[in-house]
Write an enzyme that holds these catalytic residues in place. Structure first.
Site, PDB file in Angstrom:
ATOM      1  N   SER A 177       0.850  -1.194   0.000  1.00 38.50           N
ATOM      2  CA  SER A 177       0.000   0.000   0.000  1.00 38.50           C
ATOM      3  C   SER A 177       0.880   1.236   0.000  1.00 38.50           C
ATOM      4  CB  SER A 177      -0.943  -0.015   1.203  1.00 38.50           C
ATOM      5  OG  SER A 177      -0.217  -0.205   2.397  1.00 38.50           O
ATOM      6  N   GLU A 201       1.197   5.509   0.682  1.00 37.82           N
ATOM      7  CA  GLU A 201       0.610   6.672   1.370  1.00 37.82           C
ATOM      8  C   GLU A 201       1.002   7.964   0.664  1.00 37.82           C
ATOM      9  OE1 GLU A 201       0.676   6.761   5.714  1.00 37.82           O
ATOM     10  OE2 GLU A 201       1.467   8.793   5.580  1.00 37.82           O
ATOM     11  N   TYR A 243      -4.114  13.360   6.559  1.00 37.28           N
ATOM     12  CA  TYR A 243      -4.991  14.458   6.975  1.00 37.28           C
ATOM     13  C   TYR A 243      -4.103  15.555   7.528  1.00 37.28           C
ATOM     14  CZ  TYR A 243      -9.545  16.176   8.607  1.00 37.28           C
ATOM     15  OH  TYR A 243     -10.707  16.883   8.782  1.00 37.28           O
ATOM     16  N   ALA A 287      -2.747  19.380   9.116  1.00 34.18           N
ATOM     17  CA  ALA A 287      -2.879  19.968  10.452  1.00 34.18           C
ATOM     18  C   ALA A 287      -4.045  20.950  10.521  1.00 34.18           C
ATOM     19  CB  ALA A 287      -1.581  20.670  10.817  1.00 34.18           C
ATOM     20  N   HIS A 335      -7.154   9.253   6.104  1.00 34.26           N
ATOM     21  CA  HIS A 335      -6.696   9.464   7.477  1.00 34.26           C
ATOM     22  C   HIS A 335      -7.588  10.551   8.083  1.00 34.26           C
ATOM     23  CE1 HIS A 335      -2.266   8.087   6.652  1.00 34.26           C
ATOM     24  NE2 HIS A 335      -3.113   7.439   5.889  1.00 34.26           N
ATOM     25  N   ARG A 369      -4.683  10.586  16.472  1.00 28.89           N
ATOM     26  CA  ARG A 369      -4.815  11.783  17.298  1.00 28.89           C
ATOM     27  C   ARG A 369      -4.282  12.993  16.548  1.00 28.89           C
ATOM     28  NH1 ARG A 369      -0.678  13.121  21.915  1.00 28.89           N
ATOM     29  NH2 ARG A 369       0.386  13.799  20.013  1.00 28.89           N
ATOM     30  N   ASP A 387      -0.496  15.280  15.459  1.00 23.43           N
ATOM     31  CA  ASP A 387       0.579  15.946  16.209  1.00 23.43           C
ATOM     32  C   ASP A 387       0.099  17.310  16.681  1.00 23.43           C
ATOM     33  OD1 ASP A 387       2.667  14.067  16.160  1.00 23.43           O
ATOM     34  OD2 ASP A 387       2.987  14.500  14.033  1.00 23.43           O
ATOM     35  N   HIS A 443       6.192   5.738  20.924  1.00 21.83           N
ATOM     36  CA  HIS A 443       5.798   7.079  20.464  1.00 21.83           C
ATOM     37  C   HIS A 443       6.681   8.123  21.151  1.00 21.83           C
ATOM     38  CE1 HIS A 443       3.069  10.691  20.514  1.00 21.83           C
ATOM     39  NE2 HIS A 443       3.032  10.365  19.245  1.00 21.83           N
ATOM     40  N   LYS A 496      -6.475   1.006  22.466  1.00 22.99           N
ATOM     41  CA  LYS A 496      -6.949   1.568  21.184  1.00 22.99           C
ATOM     42  C   LYS A 496      -7.497   0.450  20.290  1.00 22.99           C
ATOM     43  CE  LYS A 496      -3.748   3.656  18.538  1.00 22.99           C
ATOM     44  NZ  LYS A 496      -2.860   4.729  18.052  1.00 22.99           N
ATOM     45  N   GLN A 518       4.773   3.231  12.570  1.00 26.26           N
ATOM     46  CA  GLN A 518       5.637   4.348  12.207  1.00 26.26           C
ATOM     47  C   GLN A 518       6.810   3.780  11.404  1.00 26.26           C
ATOM     48  OE1 GLN A 518       6.283   7.207  11.288  1.00 26.26           O
ATOM     49  NE2 GLN A 518       5.724   8.287  13.183  1.00 26.26           N
ATOM     50  N   PHE A 524      12.853  13.842   9.660  1.00 21.74           N
ATOM     51  CA  PHE A 524      11.818  12.857  10.034  1.00 21.74           C
ATOM     52  C   PHE A 524      12.228  12.051  11.260  1.00 21.74           C
ATOM     53  CE2 PHE A 524       8.817  12.092   6.312  1.00 21.74           C
ATOM     54  CZ  PHE A 524       8.748  13.443   6.063  1.00 21.74           C
ATOM     55  N   HIS A 541       3.344  -1.062   4.028  1.00 24.76           N
ATOM     56  CA  HIS A 541       2.806   0.262   3.719  1.00 24.76           C
ATOM     57  C   HIS A 541       3.981   1.191   3.419  1.00 24.76           C
ATOM     58  CE1 HIS A 541      -0.324   3.310   3.897  1.00 24.76           C
ATOM     59  NE2 HIS A 541       0.420   4.061   4.698  1.00 24.76           N
TER      60      HIS A 541
HETATM   61  P1  FAD Z   1      -2.497   8.130  20.220  1.00 26.26           P
HETATM   62  O1  FAD Z   1      -2.811   6.716  19.923  1.00 26.26           O
HETATM   63  O2  FAD Z   1      -3.552   8.951  20.878  1.00 26.26           O
HETATM   64  O3  FAD Z   1      -1.158   8.177  21.088  1.00 26.26           O
HETATM   65  C1  FAD Z   1      -0.491   9.414  21.311  1.00 26.26           C
HETATM   66  C2  FAD Z   1       0.273   9.355  22.631  1.00 26.26           C
HETATM   67  O4  FAD Z   1      -0.665   9.294  23.703  1.00 26.26           O
HETATM   68  C3  FAD Z   1       1.158   8.112  22.774  1.00 26.26           C
HETATM   69  O5  FAD Z   1       2.332   8.498  23.461  1.00 26.26           O
HETATM   70  C4  FAD Z   1       0.321   7.166  23.622  1.00 26.26           C
HETATM   71  O6  FAD Z   1       1.117   6.259  24.372  1.00 26.26           O
HETATM   72  C5  FAD Z   1      -0.403   8.158  24.511  1.00 26.26           C
HETATM   73  N1  FAD Z   1      -1.684   7.669  25.008  1.00 26.26           N
HETATM   74  C6  FAD Z   1      -2.655   7.032  24.308  1.00 26.26           C
HETATM   75  N2  FAD Z   1      -3.688   6.742  25.103  1.00 26.26           N
HETATM   76  C7  FAD Z   1      -3.382   7.217  26.340  1.00 26.26           C
HETATM   77  C8  FAD Z   1      -4.052   7.240  27.593  1.00 26.26           C
HETATM   78  N3  FAD Z   1      -5.257   6.694  27.752  1.00 26.26           N
HETATM   79  N4  FAD Z   1      -3.432   7.844  28.649  1.00 26.26           N
HETATM   80  C9  FAD Z   1      -2.191   8.416  28.527  1.00 26.26           C
HETATM   81  N5  FAD Z   1      -1.521   8.412  27.351  1.00 26.26           N
HETATM   82  C10 FAD Z   1      -2.106   7.822  26.277  1.00 26.26           C
HETATM   83  N6  FAD Z   1      -0.479  12.725  11.600  1.00 26.26           N
HETATM   84  C11 FAD Z   1      -1.279  13.609  10.954  1.00 26.26           C
HETATM   85  O7  FAD Z   1      -1.408  14.758  11.398  1.00 26.26           O
HETATM   86  N7  FAD Z   1      -1.961  13.253   9.831  1.00 26.26           N
HETATM   87  C12 FAD Z   1      -1.886  12.014   9.291  1.00 26.26           C
HETATM   88  O8  FAD Z   1      -2.515  11.718   8.282  1.00 26.26           O
HETATM   89  C13 FAD Z   1      -1.037  11.057   9.940  1.00 26.26           C
HETATM   90  N8  FAD Z   1      -0.915   9.795   9.468  1.00 26.26           N
HETATM   91  C14 FAD Z   1      -0.148   8.870  10.147  1.00 26.26           C
HETATM   92  C15 FAD Z   1      -0.088   7.552   9.671  1.00 26.26           C
HETATM   93  C16 FAD Z   1       0.664   6.586  10.346  1.00 26.26           C
HETATM   94  C17 FAD Z   1       0.694   5.177   9.829  1.00 26.26           C
HETATM   95  C18 FAD Z   1       1.395   6.953  11.510  1.00 26.26           C
HETATM   96  C19 FAD Z   1       2.237   5.935  12.236  1.00 26.26           C
HETATM   97  C20 FAD Z   1       1.340   8.258  11.992  1.00 26.26           C
HETATM   98  C21 FAD Z   1       0.558   9.232  11.320  1.00 26.26           C
HETATM   99  N9  FAD Z   1       0.448  10.549  11.782  1.00 26.26           N
HETATM  100  C22 FAD Z   1      -0.345  11.461  11.123  1.00 26.26           C
HETATM  101  C23 FAD Z   1       1.216  10.981  12.962  1.00 26.26           C
HETATM  102  C24 FAD Z   1       0.397  10.850  14.270  1.00 26.26           C
HETATM  103  O9  FAD Z   1      -0.705  11.711  14.235  1.00 26.26           O
HETATM  104  C25 FAD Z   1       1.328  11.202  15.437  1.00 26.26           C
HETATM  105  O10 FAD Z   1       2.299  10.211  15.606  1.00 26.26           O
HETATM  106  C26 FAD Z   1       0.652  11.559  16.752  1.00 26.26           C
HETATM  107  O11 FAD Z   1       1.631  12.164  17.599  1.00 26.26           O
HETATM  108  C27 FAD Z   1       0.056  10.384  17.522  1.00 26.26           C
HETATM  109  O12 FAD Z   1      -1.054   9.905  16.907  1.00 26.26           O
HETATM  110  P2  FAD Z   1      -1.731   8.514  17.417  1.00 26.26           P
HETATM  111  O13 FAD Z   1      -2.972   8.346  16.645  1.00 26.26           O
HETATM  112  O14 FAD Z   1      -0.740   7.439  17.427  1.00 26.26           O
HETATM  113  O15 FAD Z   1      -2.092   8.953  18.932  1.00 26.26           O
END
Ligand code: FAD
Length: 290
Positions: free
Chosen positions: A15, A17, A49, A51, A77, A107, A109, A152, A168, A179, A219, A269
């Site tokens: 796949s 991206e 997606y 910012a 996304h 979530r 960044d 992370h 999750k 990642q 990166f 991917h």
């Molecule tokens: P989460 O799963 O919410 O985790 C974020 C942090 O919070 C982690 O440290 C986790 O351990 C912590 N955490 C989770 N749950 C809890 C809890 N209950 N209590 C305390 N801490 C907790 N970014 C973009 O802006 N747009 C994109 O399109 C995009 N695509 C991506 C695609 C892939 C495949 C990857 C790997 C990353 C992508 N990102 C993208 C980056 C991503 O948004 C960032 O890495 C972001 O910082 C974390 O997103 P997440 O969904 O992993 O967050």
């Protein structure tokens, strides 16, 4: 087609991206690139997606056009950044109306200038909350999420991060994508630890072919991925020779992918950064081998 049905170690899918281009011309070029990639039979492509601002609308538009105009399965996304639950519901409804079946739930960044992630009032703090929201709203999407073989960047420990990933996944993910990483040992160790705590969904490795020295520095700083020492030295040696650098990047990623495939990954991917030639070379080499 739901992506979970394409993730199969006995027939792994590739796949790609992309991020949404800022201009109509850029979008037209990307659609052309996709036509060129189509013979490589990608299992799906995904569109990131942004910012904020208008690039966000472009994600929905682009995914819709890819599906309609190329016939390739496309995943959108979505992130929690800057959105209320109501706004997220609207984006998801637009995706559903456009017959998009797959969504990567993130979530996001912290926006530029902010060091820590802060949800909007009433918004979601973690991707898990958005996954639950989507499942409760009963959209019937196939859902993916992100995971981090090296942990992370914000996490205090890899074990904490893995526990959060388990929450999750349990909230309703069908698969996860990692990642980027440059050393497969991180991936294999991560999968083993994930299985041990009951994370049973497919874990798709994310690979970024290196094509630019400064970009890889930026990166890896941002996402915390380790560049193995040997690769780092090789990159240093060719950093001012663009062609040799791409060749090295392609060779490294191809070797990584061959090992991953030989050990039964459900798919790979590729973070293409909208530059398809490197990805094309790698996937062509991998296809020639099977
Ligand atoms: P989460 O799963 O919410 O985790 C974020 C942090 O919070 C982690 O440290 C986790 O351990 C912590 N955490 C989770 N749950 C809890 C809890 N209950 N209590 C305390 N801490 C907790 N970014 C973009 O802006 N747009 C994109 O399109 C995009 N695509 C991506 C695609 C892939 C495949 C990857 C790997 C990353 C992508 N990102 C993208 C980056 C991503 O948004 C960032 O890495 C972001 O910082 C974390 O997103 P997440 O969904 O992993 O967050």
């Amino acid at each position: 087609m739901k992506i979970r049905n394409r993730l199969n170690p006995s027939n792994p899918c590739f796949s790609f991206e992309f991020f949404p281009p800022k201009t109509d011309e850029g979008t037209a070029n990307l659609l052309k690139t996709l036509e060129e990639l189509a013979p490589l039979e990608p299992g799906f492509v995904s569109v990131t997606y942004g910012a904020g601002g208008s690039t966000r609308d472009r994600t929905v538009e682009l995914v819709t056009r890819i599906k309609r105009e190329t016939g390739i399965e496309a995943m959108a996304h979505i992130t929690c950044v800057g959105h209320t639950p109501g706004e997220l519901r609207d984006v998801l409804q637009r995706l559903k109306d456009a017959k998009v079946e797959n969504v990567l739930v993130l979530r996001g960044d912290p926006p530029q200038g902010q060091t820590a992630f802060e949800p909007v009032p009433g918004g979601f703090r973690h991707a898990t909350e958005l996954v639950r929201f989507i499942r409760d709203e009963d959209f019937n999407f196939c859902l993916g999420g992100a995971c981090y073989p090296e942990g992370h960047v914000e996490t205090a420990s890899r074990d904490d991060d893995l526990r959060h990933l388990k929450e999750k996944v349990d909230a309703g993910l069908d698969f996860v994508i990692t990642q980027l990483f440059f050393d497969n040992a991180f991936y294999f160790d991560f999968v083993e630890r994930a299985r041990r705590i009951g994370i049973n969904v497919p874990i798709v490795p994310g690979i970024m072919p290196i094509t630019n020295y400064e970009q890889v520095q930026r990166f890896t700083r941002m996402c915390g991925a380790t560049v193995p020492m040997r690769l780092g030295l090789q990159l240093e040696r060719v950093k001012d020779q663009p062609e040799a650098l791409v060749q090295l990047g392609v060779a490294h990623a191809t070797v990584q992918c061959m090992e991953l495939l030989s050990r039964g990954v459900p798919g790979i991917h590729f973070y293409t950064l909208n530059k398809s030639p490197a990805t094309r070379m790698i996937v062509s080499a991998l296809r020639a081998r099977t």
